[in-house]
Write an enzyme that holds these catalytic residues in place. Structure first.
Site, short mmCIF file in Angstrom:
data_model
loop_
_atom_site.label_atom_id
_atom_site.label_comp_id
_atom_site.label_asym_id
_atom_site.label_seq_id
_atom_site.Cartn_x
_atom_site.Cartn_y
_atom_site.Cartn_z
N THR A 92 0.83 -1.21 0.00
CA THR A 92 0.00 0.00 0.00
C THR A 92 0.86 1.27 0.00
O THR A 92 0.36 2.35 -0.27
CB THR A 92 -0.95 0.05 1.23
OG1 THR A 92 -0.19 -0.19 2.40
CG2 THR A 92 -2.04 -1.00 1.11
N HIS A 132 -10.94 7.73 4.15
CA HIS A 132 -10.89 8.69 5.26
C HIS A 132 -11.54 10.03 4.91
O HIS A 132 -11.45 10.49 3.78
CB HIS A 132 -9.45 8.91 5.71
CG HIS A 132 -8.86 7.68 6.34
ND1 HIS A 132 -7.70 7.10 5.91
CD2 HIS A 132 -9.32 6.91 7.35
CE1 HIS A 132 -7.46 6.03 6.65
NE2 HIS A 132 -8.43 5.89 7.52
N GLY A 162 -20.39 0.01 12.26
CA GLY A 162 -19.26 -0.02 13.19
C GLY A 162 -18.71 1.34 13.57
O GLY A 162 -17.72 1.42 14.30
N ASP A 163 -19.33 2.43 13.12
CA ASP A 163 -18.84 3.77 13.49
C ASP A 163 -19.40 4.19 14.86
O ASP A 163 -20.60 4.44 14.99
CB ASP A 163 -19.32 4.82 12.46
CG ASP A 163 -18.35 4.99 11.31
OD1 ASP A 163 -17.21 4.51 11.40
OD2 ASP A 163 -18.75 5.62 10.31
N ALA A 191 1.15 -2.35 8.26
CA ALA A 191 -0.11 -3.02 8.61
C ALA A 191 -1.16 -2.76 7.55
O ALA A 191 -1.06 -1.81 6.77
CB ALA A 191 -0.63 -2.49 9.95
N TYR A 250 -9.79 -5.44 12.36
CA TYR A 250 -8.63 -4.55 12.36
C TYR A 250 -8.21 -4.24 13.80
O TYR A 250 -7.04 -4.43 14.18
CB TYR A 250 -8.95 -3.26 11.60
CG TYR A 250 -7.93 -2.17 11.80
CD1 TYR A 250 -6.62 -2.35 11.38
CD2 TYR A 250 -8.27 -0.98 12.43
CE1 TYR A 250 -5.67 -1.36 11.58
CE2 TYR A 250 -7.34 0.02 12.63
CZ TYR A 250 -6.03 -0.17 12.22
OH TYR A 250 -5.09 0.80 12.42
N ARG A 259 -22.43 4.30 8.62
CA ARG A 259 -21.48 3.26 8.22
C ARG A 259 -21.36 2.26 9.37
O ARG A 259 -21.18 2.66 10.52
CB ARG A 259 -20.12 3.92 7.92
CG ARG A 259 -19.09 2.99 7.34
CD ARG A 259 -17.84 3.74 6.89
NE ARG A 259 -17.10 4.34 7.99
CZ ARG A 259 -15.95 5.00 7.84
NH1 ARG A 259 -15.42 5.17 6.65
NH2 ARG A 259 -15.34 5.52 8.89
N1 UFG Z 1 -17.02 9.75 7.12
C1 UFG Z 1 -18.05 10.22 6.32
N2 UFG Z 1 -17.92 10.14 4.97
C2 UFG Z 1 -16.81 9.63 4.37
C3 UFG Z 1 -15.75 9.14 5.18
C4 UFG Z 1 -15.89 9.22 6.55
O1 UFG Z 1 -19.08 10.69 6.82
O2 UFG Z 1 -16.76 9.57 3.13
C5 UFG Z 1 -17.16 9.84 8.57
C6 UFG Z 1 -17.10 8.48 9.25
O3 UFG Z 1 -18.39 7.92 9.31
C7 UFG Z 1 -16.54 8.87 10.62
C8 UFG Z 1 -15.64 10.06 10.34
O4 UFG Z 1 -16.05 10.54 9.06
O5 UFG Z 1 -17.57 9.29 11.46
C9 UFG Z 1 -14.17 9.69 10.27
O6 UFG Z 1 -14.04 8.59 9.40
P1 UFG Z 1 -12.62 8.06 8.89
O7 UFG Z 1 -12.89 6.92 7.97
O8 UFG Z 1 -11.83 9.21 8.37
O9 UFG Z 1 -11.90 7.57 10.20
P2 UFG Z 1 -12.41 6.51 11.30
O10 UFG Z 1 -12.74 7.30 12.52
O11 UFG Z 1 -13.42 5.59 10.82
O12 UFG Z 1 -11.10 5.62 11.47
C10 UFG Z 1 -9.93 6.04 12.11
C11 UFG Z 1 -8.73 5.34 11.50
C12 UFG Z 1 -8.85 3.87 11.69
C13 UFG Z 1 -9.03 3.57 13.14
C14 UFG Z 1 -10.17 4.35 13.71
C15 UFG Z 1 -10.21 4.21 15.18
O13 UFG Z 1 -8.65 5.65 10.15
O14 UFG Z 1 -7.67 3.26 11.23
O15 UFG Z 1 -10.02 5.73 13.45
O16 UFG Z 1 -11.51 4.08 15.57
F1 UFG Z 1 -9.30 2.26 13.30
#
Ligand code: UFG
Length: 318
Positions: A35, A184, A278-279, A72, A138, A276
């Protein structure tokens, strides 16, 4: 110090490599480029293309005094549908790396753990003594490596630190997020501003938060790099420390989109979608432990500043 950076061709690993070089360390990057990008490895570091499973000859050759381990798989969604990749790379790969370290007489390691080890938090801000109940493979795979480090510290006198990252963002040393599959929030919103994507889907606006969108703790990758440098020398042999790393302030998805609009001057159209899977509604770190133990202090806590650094770096690359 002579250090080996596993995963140094990725976003965070490459920024920390640049910070290590700037601090006078001698760095070898090990990365299989699954990656990462070879051109992200800062000049000044030696690059070896190899996987964690094949790391033993590299460590035997380099004889590092410490390892920083970023290598990872890190997509939560993918980890739910292809768990074998996560158990293989993150867990079996890390075990191979620890064994390679042992064989090479290296017992100092800083490991990239994650807030995902905690799962749905009972209390926010999240402290290191919160229960670890990951809700995806993960997070479970990273938690397994944290457990490995505790046992290697006890059995083999490893000096180990697990840094549990919250939402890493921003850019430094000209290096930013560059994922083939982008999931992200900030990079996606910036793609909309750059015109390579039409709109951003906000995953749910019915959460129990002030504006209904999820709250996260965005930490600037430079502040994260500072923490790695401090963590490198902190533990004594036989010690495994765990530190959360966030800036301690939560921002909602809506606030992030607003910051992207302000920084880029683009309207950033939004489509409201389903939640989404698991959020959690809210993930905010208590980083009190690393502040008081190591004197770490985040320097880039302003959301617009974090977004601006990511935007400027992405623009330069484009
Ligand atoms: N989100 C949206 N639209 C998108 C992308 C994200 O609304 O297109 C929201 C997600 O639902 C979330 C927030 O933006 O509420 C942040 O999402 P990200 O995907 O940017 O990040 P995450 O919080 O899901 O994940 C991050 C790290 C993971 C780690 C996690 C810890 O990227 O590696 O935090 O909980 F596991």
């Amino acid at each position: 110090m002579r250090v080996l950076v596993a995963g140094g061709a990725g976003y965070i690993g490459s920024v920390v490599t640049a910070a290590l070089l700037a601090d006078g360390h001698e760095v070898t990057v090990l990365d299989d480029l699954s990656t990462g990008h070879a051109d992200a490895v800062p000049s000044g570091a030696t690059f070896v293309q190899a996987s964690l499973h094949d790391s033993a000859p590299v460590l035997a050759d380099v004889r590092p005094e410490a390892v920083l381990h970023f290598a990872a798989k890190s997509l939560v969604g993918e980890s739910q549908v292809k768990p074998e990749i996560y158990w293989d790379t993150n867990v079996a790969g890390s075990l191979a790396l620890l064994e390679a370290m042992r064989a090479a007489g290296c017992r100092r390691i800083v490991f990239s753990s994650t807030a995902a080890t905690y799962g749905e938090p009972a209390q926010v801000p999240i402290r290191e003594d919160a229960p670890t109940r990951p809700t995806n493979t993960y997070g479970a795979s990273k938690l397994a490596v944290d457990a490995m480090l505790t046992s290697y510290a006890t059995a083999y006198d490893f000096a180990a630190v697990s840094l549990r990252y919250f939402n890493v963002a921003g850019a430094a040393h000209g290096l930013g997020e560059r994922h083939t599959t982008e999931t992200h929030l900030i990079p996606i919103a910036l793609q909309v501003a750059a015109g390579t994507r039409e709109a951003i889907t906000v995953y749910g606006e019915d959460y129990p938060t002030p504006d209904g969108t999820c709250i996260r703790d965005y930490i600037h990758v430079s502040d994260l790099a500072d923490a790695h440098l401090l963590a490198l020398t902190a533990p004594a042999p036989g010690e495994h420390r765990v530190y959360n790393l966030g800036n301690g302030t939560g921002f909602s998805v809506q606030e992030v989109v607003d910051a992207v609009r302000e920084v880029t001057g683009h309207s950033v159209p939004v489509v409201v979608g389903q939640r989404r899977a698991g959020d959690p509604a809210q993930l905010v770190a208590s980083s009190e432990r690393i502040r008081s133990d190591l004197g770490w202090e985040p320097r880039h806590t302003d959301l617009a500043g974090i977004v601006r650094d990511a935007w400027e770096t992405a623009q330069k690359r484009a």
